[in-house]
Design an enzyme around this catalytic site. Structure first.
Site: not given
Ligand code: PGA
Length: 260
Positions: A97, A168
């Site tokens: 992430h 993302e």
């Protein structure tokens, strides 16, 4: 039609009462319609895994973590292994992430090692990839994502089985500026095409016939834009940050996936 994956990323929020409440509200909301057509999961801070195991065990909601150690065991103060999270019934772990990459300087090599550890324990890695705004403005978004995937590719041929790649874009996370449907579709399709061209996937993945790799979109997905994003051909689901803190919003997004 394959099921869509809706994965919550709870980040470093909450407390025992918060999670008891969130989980119970989710259970109440799905009581009469248990989300059979959606793969829903919550990726939690480690201390609350036991609660998920207690409360979600007999539901269709799965759970997992937001990180994992790259090593199996040893003198690694502060780390938590794949085996440990598996003991608490985890099925998933997010890795790579951008919030972790920025704050903890994670290298692509470390992320690739974590990916392999998760697979070693028959769990599903959720590998986040995505470009910054500067990279997108420079037209480099596909090169950036391709190089993030390359380290994994160097690890071996079949590793993308039973895996999720979450596109993302860094600029869309926590920003209220979701990628447009065109941007999300174009990158998710590119990821599938790239992996197919590298012969890392069966050719039929592009046609959504392969059940083993999913490419999902994350970044400011909410109960209003979810349906439009989830309807896109190559978007197999969504990674949900803020809206996973709210049972009603999270379940609304799951229901949008369910109705496709
Ligand atoms: P957001 O977060 O939905 O709050 O933008 C997404 C994520 O960080 O995975």
């Amino acid at each position: 039609m394959n099921k869509k994956f809706i994965i919550g990323n709870l980040k470093m929020y909450g407390s025992i009462p918060f999670y008891q409440n969130l989980f119970q509200n989710i259970i109440n909301l799905i009581q009469n319609d248990p989300l059979k057509e959606v793969e829903a999961a919550l990726c939690l801070p480690y201390p609350y895994l036991y609660l998920a195991k207690e409360l979600f065990e007999s539901t269709n909601i799965a759970w997992g973590t937001q990180n994992i150690a790259k090593d199996n065991e040893g003198p690694f103060t502060g780390e938590v292994s794949a085996q440990m999270i598996k003991e608490f019934g985890s099925s998933y772990s997010i890795i790579g992430h951008s919030e972790r990459n920025t704050a903890y300087c994670e290298s692509n090599k470390n992320i690739a090692q974590k990916f392999m550890r998760i697979k070693d324990y028959q769990m599903c890695p959720i590998l986040c990839v995505g470009e910054t705004l500067i990279e997108r403005e420079a037209g480099m978004e596909k090169n950036v994502v391709q190089s993030q995937l390359q380290e994994l590719i160097n690890c071996g041929h079949e590793i993308f089985d039973n895996s999720i790649i979450a596109y993302e874009p860094v600029w869309a996370i926590g920003s209220d500026m979701s990628a447009s449907p065109e941007q999300a579709q174009s990158m998710c399709s590119f990821i599938k095409e790239f992996l197919t061209s590298e012969e890392l996937l069966l050719a039929n993945t592009k046609k959504n016939e392969n059940k083993t790799l999913k490419v999902i979109y994350g970044g400011s997905v909410n109960e209003k834009n979810a349906l439009q994003l989830l309807t896109l051909d190559d978007v197999d689901g969504a990674l949900i940050g803020r809206c996973s803190l709210d049972a009603e919003k999270f379940i609304k997004i799951c229901r949008s996936a369910h109705q496709i």
